[in-house]
Design an enzyme around this catalytic site. Structure first.
Site, short mmCIF file in Angstrom:
data_model
loop_
_atom_site.label_atom_id
_atom_site.label_comp_id
_atom_site.label_asym_id
_atom_site.label_seq_id
_atom_site.Cartn_x
_atom_site.Cartn_y
_atom_site.Cartn_z
N GLY A 99 -83.94 -124.94 11.16
CA GLY A 99 -82.90 -125.80 11.64
C GLY A 99 -81.51 -124.92 12.00
N CYS A 100 -80.67 -125.51 12.60
CA CYS A 100 -79.54 -125.05 13.42
C CYS A 100 -78.54 -124.58 12.10
CB CYS A 100 -79.01 -125.81 14.40
SG CYS A 100 -78.74 -127.39 13.92
N PHE A 101 -78.18 -125.58 11.21
CA PHE A 101 -77.23 -125.03 10.43
C PHE A 101 -77.80 -123.80 9.54
CE2 PHE A 101 -74.59 -129.26 10.42
CZ PHE A 101 -73.45 -128.72 10.70
#
Length: 324
Positions: free
Chosen positions: A134-136
């Protein structure tokens, strides 16, 4: 030259993936599958690609491509693969959260490797399937992995990170509407964000104690990028911390330690992660910055593809930010 398929190509991550692969010297896009846009030009959804490709969205899937990228909503990749089996030789790169956790990493005989190259490079190189982070999770893990490996995350870890509106996807919602988002900042999912699971598994993979992760995600009034600020107790010196990070990322082609304070414009439109360290009394502050659609999604997916097929890790990804 390998043939690539893209499932769900009309969203933000699909568009960025098409843009990268069109300019990748070792990859040809075989199809871009869409249930809602079949037969329409790619540029009808991605206007920035007008004049760069004559491709049209397809309503059919070629099960024999060399690699397929799944750019579907979370929870949809499993159903799609059940309904559309691919060749045993097709490598799968999933950009959703369906296979990121260890408990979900085996599916139809394939084991999905967690695709953070700074953590699992050798496993990615021999993988049949990848669960793209995921990006976070990418921004936060890159800020904390050197400390986790050294066993220096014994205390609470406080995380505050802000993301652009593209992190919410192309679909409209009240909090992504221009009138709401512009000139506005807000938090959401305090301390319960879904990326905490994959972050925790990666940090714990070294077998050292990891303190409680207190993560507060924020919505920013900009379109792209994630700026994460992470702080925890650190009894060593700032120079010792810098050496720790320098040693950990010495072979990382996209993650770099900056002596100067960092900002989002340095990394937006690139596959880079920039990190800065600051020490105040006995607290170490780690700041990391990425583009949520590239290093946080499509760029990292292509980085994983490069590793899987033996291409140079940076192939197709030497993108420059626009800082002006």
């Amino acid at each position: 030259m390998i043939k690539a398929g893209i499932i769900g190509g009309s969203g933000y991550t699909g568009g960025e993936l098409i843009r990268i692969l069109l300019n990748h010297p070792n990859t040809e896009i075989d199809f871009v599958y869409s249930t809602t846009r079949a037969g329409k030009p790619i540029a009808s959804a991605h206007q920035d690609l007008l004049g760069l490709t004559d491709l049209k969205f397809s309503g059919e899937v070629n099960p024999n491509v060399d690699v397929v990228f799944l750019c579907l909503g979370h929870g949809n990749s499993t159903a799609f693969l059940n309904e559309n089996p691919f060749s045993t030789s097709t490598k799968i790169i999933d950009l959703s959260n369906d296979f990121r956790l260890q408990a979900d990493s085996t599916f139809n005989g394939k084991r999905f490797i967690y695709g953070l190259p700074e953590l699992n490079k050798s496993s990615i190189q021999s993988a049949e399937a990848i669960a793209n982070p995921g990006c976070f999770a990418t921004a936060i893990q890159l800020a904390l992995l050197p400390l986790a490996k050294a066993g220096l995350l014994n205390n609470e870890v406080h995380i505050n990170a802000v993301t652009g509106s593209t992190g919410a996807g192309v679909g409209l919602s009240p909090s992504s509407h221009f009138s709401w988002r512009n000139n506005n900042v807000s938090w959401y999912k305090p301390f319960t964000h879904q990326h905490l699971g994959e972050i925790g598994e990666s940090l714990n993979s070294y077998g050292n104690p990891v303190g409680k992760l207190l993560f507060l995600p924020n919505r920013g009034n900009f379109t792209r990028g994630i700026l994460a600020t992470v702080y925890t107790q650190f009894d060593g010196s700032l120079e010792e911390a810098k050496q720790l990070f320098t040693d950990f990322y010495k072979d990382a082609v996209f993650t770099h330690l900056s002596e100067e304070e960092i900002h989002l414009k340095q990394v937006v439109n690139t596959n880079q992660c920039h990190i800065h360290l600051h020490k105040h009394e006995n607290v170490l502050l780690v700041t990391s910055a990425i583009d949520n659609l590239l290093k946080g999604a499509s760029g990292q997916a292509v980085q994983n593809m490069n590793l899987m097929f033996g291409f140079p890790e940076t192939e197709g990804l030497l993108l420059k930010a626009g800082v002006f």
